[in-house]
Design an enzyme around this catalytic site. Structure first.
Site, PDB file in Angstrom:
ATOM      1  N   LYS A 183     -26.533  14.233 -55.665  1.00 10.43           N
ATOM      2  CA  LYS A 183     -26.913  13.548 -56.897  1.00 10.43           C
ATOM      3  C   LYS A 183     -26.980  12.065 -56.539  1.00 10.43           C
ATOM      4  O   LYS A 183     -25.964  11.391 -56.443  1.00 10.43           O
ATOM      5  CB  LYS A 183     -25.845  13.780 -57.974  1.00 10.43           C
ATOM      6  CG  LYS A 183     -26.348  13.708 -59.405  1.00 10.43           C
ATOM      7  CD  LYS A 183     -27.063  12.434 -59.795  1.00 10.43           C
ATOM      8  CE  LYS A 183     -26.100  11.319 -60.122  1.00 10.43           C
ATOM      9  NZ  LYS A 183     -26.798  10.067 -60.505  1.00 10.43           N
ATOM     10  N   GLU A 258     -14.915   6.793 -52.051  1.00  8.93           N
ATOM     11  CA  GLU A 258     -15.094   5.450 -51.494  1.00  8.93           C
ATOM     12  C   GLU A 258     -15.427   4.553 -52.677  1.00  8.93           C
ATOM     13  O   GLU A 258     -16.496   4.664 -53.266  1.00  8.93           O
ATOM     14  CB  GLU A 258     -16.211   5.483 -50.445  1.00  8.93           C
ATOM     15  CG  GLU A 258     -16.131   4.315 -49.495  1.00  8.93           C
ATOM     16  CD  GLU A 258     -16.945   3.141 -49.968  1.00  8.93           C
ATOM     17  OE1 GLU A 258     -16.417   2.362 -50.795  1.00  8.93           O
ATOM     18  OE2 GLU A 258     -18.087   3.008 -49.510  1.00  8.93           O
ATOM     19  N   CYS A 292     -20.038  -2.412 -50.743  1.00  7.83           N
ATOM     20  CA  CYS A 292     -18.631  -2.079 -50.997  1.00  7.83           C
ATOM     21  C   CYS A 292     -17.707  -2.865 -50.083  1.00  7.83           C
ATOM     22  O   CYS A 292     -16.625  -3.264 -50.475  1.00  7.83           O
ATOM     23  CB  CYS A 292     -18.405  -0.589 -50.851  1.00  7.83           C
ATOM     24  SG  CYS A 292     -19.256   0.114 -49.440  1.00  7.83           S
ATOM     25  N   GLU A 391     -13.483  -6.691 -58.025  1.00  3.09           N
ATOM     26  CA  GLU A 391     -14.765  -6.589 -57.323  1.00  3.09           C
ATOM     27  C   GLU A 391     -15.881  -7.062 -58.264  1.00  3.09           C
ATOM     28  O   GLU A 391     -16.047  -6.528 -59.353  1.00  3.09           O
ATOM     29  CB  GLU A 391     -15.004  -5.125 -56.922  1.00  3.09           C
ATOM     30  CG  GLU A 391     -16.298  -4.937 -56.156  1.00  3.09           C
ATOM     31  CD  GLU A 391     -16.472  -3.508 -55.629  1.00  3.09           C
ATOM     32  OE1 GLU A 391     -16.411  -2.567 -56.430  1.00  3.09           O
ATOM     33  OE2 GLU A 391     -16.678  -3.350 -54.412  1.00  3.09           O
TER      34      GLU A 391
HETATM   35  P1  NAP Z   1     -20.956   4.386 -60.776  1.00  2.93           P
HETATM   36  O1  NAP Z   1     -21.215   4.656 -62.209  1.00  2.93           O
HETATM   37  O2  NAP Z   1     -19.631   4.750 -60.224  1.00  2.93           O
HETATM   38  O3  NAP Z   1     -22.125   5.140 -59.968  1.00  2.93           O
HETATM   39  C1  NAP Z   1     -21.998   5.771 -58.717  1.00  2.93           C
HETATM   40  C2  NAP Z   1     -22.616   7.162 -58.757  1.00  2.93           C
HETATM   41  O4  NAP Z   1     -21.872   7.994 -59.651  1.00  2.93           O
HETATM   42  C3  NAP Z   1     -24.044   7.179 -59.286  1.00  2.93           C
HETATM   43  O5  NAP Z   1     -24.786   8.174 -58.636  1.00  2.93           O
HETATM   44  C4  NAP Z   1     -23.842   7.545 -60.741  1.00  2.93           C
HETATM   45  O6  NAP Z   1     -24.975   8.076 -61.347  1.00  2.93           O
HETATM   46  C5  NAP Z   1     -22.732   8.552 -60.627  1.00  2.93           C
HETATM   47  N1  NAP Z   1     -21.992   8.778 -61.872  1.00  2.93           N
HETATM   48  C6  NAP Z   1     -21.847   7.943 -62.931  1.00  2.93           C
HETATM   49  N2  NAP Z   1     -21.099   8.535 -63.896  1.00  2.93           N
HETATM   50  C7  NAP Z   1     -20.756   9.755 -63.431  1.00  2.93           C
HETATM   51  C8  NAP Z   1     -19.977  10.843 -63.957  1.00  2.93           C
HETATM   52  N3  NAP Z   1     -19.416  10.781 -65.173  1.00  2.93           N
HETATM   53  N4  NAP Z   1     -19.822  11.950 -63.201  1.00  2.93           N
HETATM   54  C9  NAP Z   1     -20.382  12.025 -61.973  1.00  2.93           C
HETATM   55  N5  NAP Z   1     -21.140  11.047 -61.442  1.00  2.93           N
HETATM   56  C10 NAP Z   1     -21.317   9.919 -62.147  1.00  2.93           C
HETATM   57  O7  NAP Z   1     -21.225   2.874 -60.456  1.00  2.93           O
HETATM   58  P2  NAP Z   1     -22.266   1.878 -61.167  1.00  2.93           P
HETATM   59  O8  NAP Z   1     -22.165   1.963 -62.658  1.00  2.93           O
HETATM   60  O9  NAP Z   1     -23.583   2.113 -60.547  1.00  2.93           O
HETATM   61  O10 NAP Z   1     -21.709   0.465 -60.713  1.00  2.93           O
HETATM   62  C11 NAP Z   1     -20.584  -0.084 -61.378  1.00  2.93           C
HETATM   63  C12 NAP Z   1     -19.665  -0.790 -60.415  1.00  2.93           C
HETATM   64  O11 NAP Z   1     -19.204   0.144 -59.426  1.00  2.93           O
HETATM   65  C13 NAP Z   1     -20.312  -1.889 -59.588  1.00  2.93           C
HETATM   66  O12 NAP Z   1     -20.350  -3.093 -60.264  1.00  2.93           O
HETATM   67  C14 NAP Z   1     -19.412  -1.936 -58.386  1.00  2.93           C
HETATM   68  O13 NAP Z   1     -18.279  -2.707 -58.653  1.00  2.93           O
HETATM   69  C15 NAP Z   1     -18.989  -0.506 -58.201  1.00  2.93           C
HETATM   70  N6  NAP Z   1     -19.814   0.193 -57.164  1.00  2.93           N
HETATM   71  C16 NAP Z   1     -19.271   0.391 -55.954  1.00  2.93           C
HETATM   72  C17 NAP Z   1     -20.031   0.987 -54.963  1.00  2.93           C
HETATM   73  C18 NAP Z   1     -19.489   1.223 -53.600  1.00  2.93           C
HETATM   74  O14 NAP Z   1     -20.249   1.243 -52.639  1.00  2.93           O
HETATM   75  N7  NAP Z   1     -18.211   1.471 -53.455  1.00  2.93           N
HETATM   76  C19 NAP Z   1     -21.331   1.383 -55.212  1.00  2.93           C
HETATM   77  C20 NAP Z   1     -21.857   1.200 -56.489  1.00  2.93           C
HETATM   78  C21 NAP Z   1     -21.063   0.601 -57.447  1.00  2.93           C
HETATM   79  P3  NAP Z   1     -25.995   7.122 -62.179  1.00  2.93           P
HETATM   80  O15 NAP Z   1     -25.946   5.778 -61.599  1.00  2.93           O
HETATM   81  O16 NAP Z   1     -27.289   7.804 -61.988  1.00  2.93           O
HETATM   82  O17 NAP Z   1     -25.513   7.152 -63.596  1.00  2.93           O
END
Ligand code: NAP
Ligand code: MG
Length: 489
Positions: A183, A258, A292, A391
């Site tokens: 996904k 992660e 990250c 972060e």
């Molecule tokens: P996120 O919501 O955690 O998204 C990461 C992945 O999880 C995406 O594929 C997302 O899908 C999916 N996801 C979201 N809600 C889910 C659920 N309830 N069940 C299963 N999967 C789910 O992160 P984000 O909203 O894109 O970013 C928010 C913050 O997260 C950023 O500002 C940053 O601080 C952090 N982040 C960290 C990393 C890293 O590399 N560690 C990467 C991205 C973000 P969709 O996006 O399609 O909804």
């Protein structure tokens, strides 16, 4: 983008199951925005639970009775290497797609494709080198261990490095023989879809790689809760990480998480600043800070603080954000929500009186509606301020002075995170002492994030998560161990 931009071939094709495209069961699609101008340029299928179920069934069949499950380790490895070569052969097309989808500068997108290809080459080479052990036991017994695939692995990846994250997570899972269901993130998933098509083209059997794009709370939640996956790997936010681990617990399966970081550079006064400063600035500016492992805290020995501020400020003030084809220091951030998030940190820092030491600029001529933010350095950031502990996921560097070695270690370890760290000093013993005391999954000395790091085990301590990706270590994460105890006369 320019005239070479490929049509978003994979975009409208839907859900990738058994090497074929199908529309989402819901019939819905999700618009895809280009961060450079904020405009919709493609659409993806909105996968939901029935699509996830179909993908998991395809993966299960592939591994239990399909051609994929019958391949030897060497044959799997050969396919992975072929896919790495196909990515390299299509690197420019993929880089254009990635740059459009994520907004990153072309040079970054090109570097990402080199890394994506390397993941498949590395795990292709490793596939038939995962050995077990023999164990001395009672007389009359022969005991051996064997690494065994789980079966079906689920993978949820973020939008910041779609192609690299795809390779990083499925490369090792496929190498050990799992069939995968991915996904990707709604905000950027076009390169994984295209790479899956390339995989079919080089001969991956049906059902080895299945992709269900869609929303996190629909497709992502359905995948993490599915009763017939054997393991789940997640990269993303700490909040969603809790949901993934909870879902995994309900199914009694393992997971890797992660979850990002607030990674420190610990810089002592004897550091060669000509070497260190460009590396340090790049670690927080690369990908507009949406990495990250971004080195987002610069901790500096007090006596050198003013000089380091001057040197970093000089560099930061020259940074420019622009479109992918302008190919400047950084691009826009991924979406309006992320821009708002970063600018929220700016507004609260201003309210609290945290000084801005320098800022870069947004290039003239960027399209209105793009999600550009100005790169900034703050300092000295009070130790309890959110800029020192949270972060941001944007191009923001927080500078803090420290007094001595013990203070440096306390400060480095003074957040909930523990993903990566850099220690900078010409005194090798001191650098080693500090490196050993810092709580982080990777610690660099006089370098940071070198060479893409495909070979180097990577992952978090503390709230940065658990489990290791990259390197040979990931093969252990995506497999389980069987011990065979054989009695003989
Ligand atoms: P996120 O919501 O955690 O998204 C990461 C992945 O999880 C995406 O594929 C997302 O899908 C999916 N996801 C979201 N809600 C889910 C659920 N309830 N069940 C299963 N999967 C789910 O992160 P984000 O909203 O894109 O970013 C928010 C913050 O997260 C950023 O500002 C940053 O601080 C952090 N982040 C960290 C990393 C890293 O590399 N560690 C990467 C991205 C973000 P969709 O996006 O399609 O909804
Ligand atoms: Mg996009």
């Amino acid at each position: 983008m320019n005239a070479q931009t490929p049509a978003p071939v994979a975009a409208a094709k839907g859900i990738f199951i058994n090497n074929a495209w199908r529309p989402a069961a819901s019939g819905r699609t999700v618009p895809v925005y280009a961060p450079a101008d904020g405009k919709v340029f493609a659409e993806i299928a909105a996968g939901t639970a029935p699509d996830v179920d179909a993908a998991v069934k395809a993966a299960r069949a592939a591994v239990e009775e399909g051609a994929w499950g019958r391949l030897s380790a060497t044959e799997r490895g050969r396919l992975l290497v072929k896919l790495g070569i196909a990515i390299a052969d299509h690197a420019e097309e993929l880089a254009l797609l990635e740059a459009r989808d994520t907004g990153k500068p072309m040079k970054q997108a090109r570097a990402d494709m080199v890394a994506a290809a390397r993941y498949f080459e590395f795990y292709g080479g490793a596939a038939d080198k995962l050995h077990g052990e023999t164990i001395p036991f009672l007389n009359g017994y022969f005991v051996a261990t064997e690494r065994e695939r789980f079966g079906v692995t689920g993978h949820i990846i973020p939008w910041n490095y779609p192609a690299q994250m795809f390779g990083r997570t499925i490369g090792p899972a496929l190498a050990v023989g799992n069939a995968t269901v991915i996904k990707p993130a709604e905000d950027a998933c076009l390169t994984p879809l295209r790479i899956a098509e390339l995989a079919a083209g080089v001969g991956f059997p049906e059902g080895a790689i299945n992709i269900v794009p869609g929303l996190g709370e629909e497709a992502g939640a359905a995948l993490s809760a599915h009763r017939d996956i054997d393991f789940i790997a997640f990269t993303g936010s700490p909040e969603v990480g809790v949901l993934i681990q909870t879902a995994a617990a309900r199914n009694h399966i393992g997971c890797t998480l992660e979850l990002g970081g607030k990674s420190p550079h610990v810089l002592f006064g004897d550091t060669d600043l000509d070497v260190a400063i460009p590396v340090i600035v790049n670690t927080v500016v690369q990908n507009a800070g949406q990495t990250c492992s971004a080195g987002s805290r610069l901790l500096v020995e007090r006596g050198a603080y003013e000089e380091v501020v001057a040197r970093v400020a000089e560099r930061f003030s020259k940074l420019r954000a622009g479109t992918p084809e302008m190919d400047l220091d950084l691009g826009p951030v991924i979406n309006a929500k992320q821009k708002e998030r970063v600018e929220g940190f700016f507004a609260r820092a201003q309210e609290k009186g945290v000084p801005v030491l320098a800022q870069g600029s947004i290039a003239e001529g960027v399209p209105e509606g793009g999600f550009y933010v100005t790169p900034r350095i703050y300092g000295p950031v009070p130790r309890a301020n959110e800029l020192a502990t949270q972060e941001v996921f944007g191009p923001v560097l927080s500078m803090l002075p420290f007094d001595d070695e013990a203070d440096a270690v306390a400060l480095a370890n003074g957040t909930d995170f523990g993903l990566m760290a850099g220690v900078w000093s010409r005194d090798g013993s001191r650098a080693m002492r500090v490196a050993r005391k810092v709580k982080a999954g990777q610690v660099y000395v006089n370098a940071y994030g070198a060479g893409g790091g495909i070979e180097l085990p990577f992952g978090g301590m503390k709230k940065s998560g658990h489990g290791r990706e990259k390197g040979f270590e990931a093969l252990y994460e995506f497999s389980t161990l069987k011990t065979m105890i054989i009695k003989h006369d």
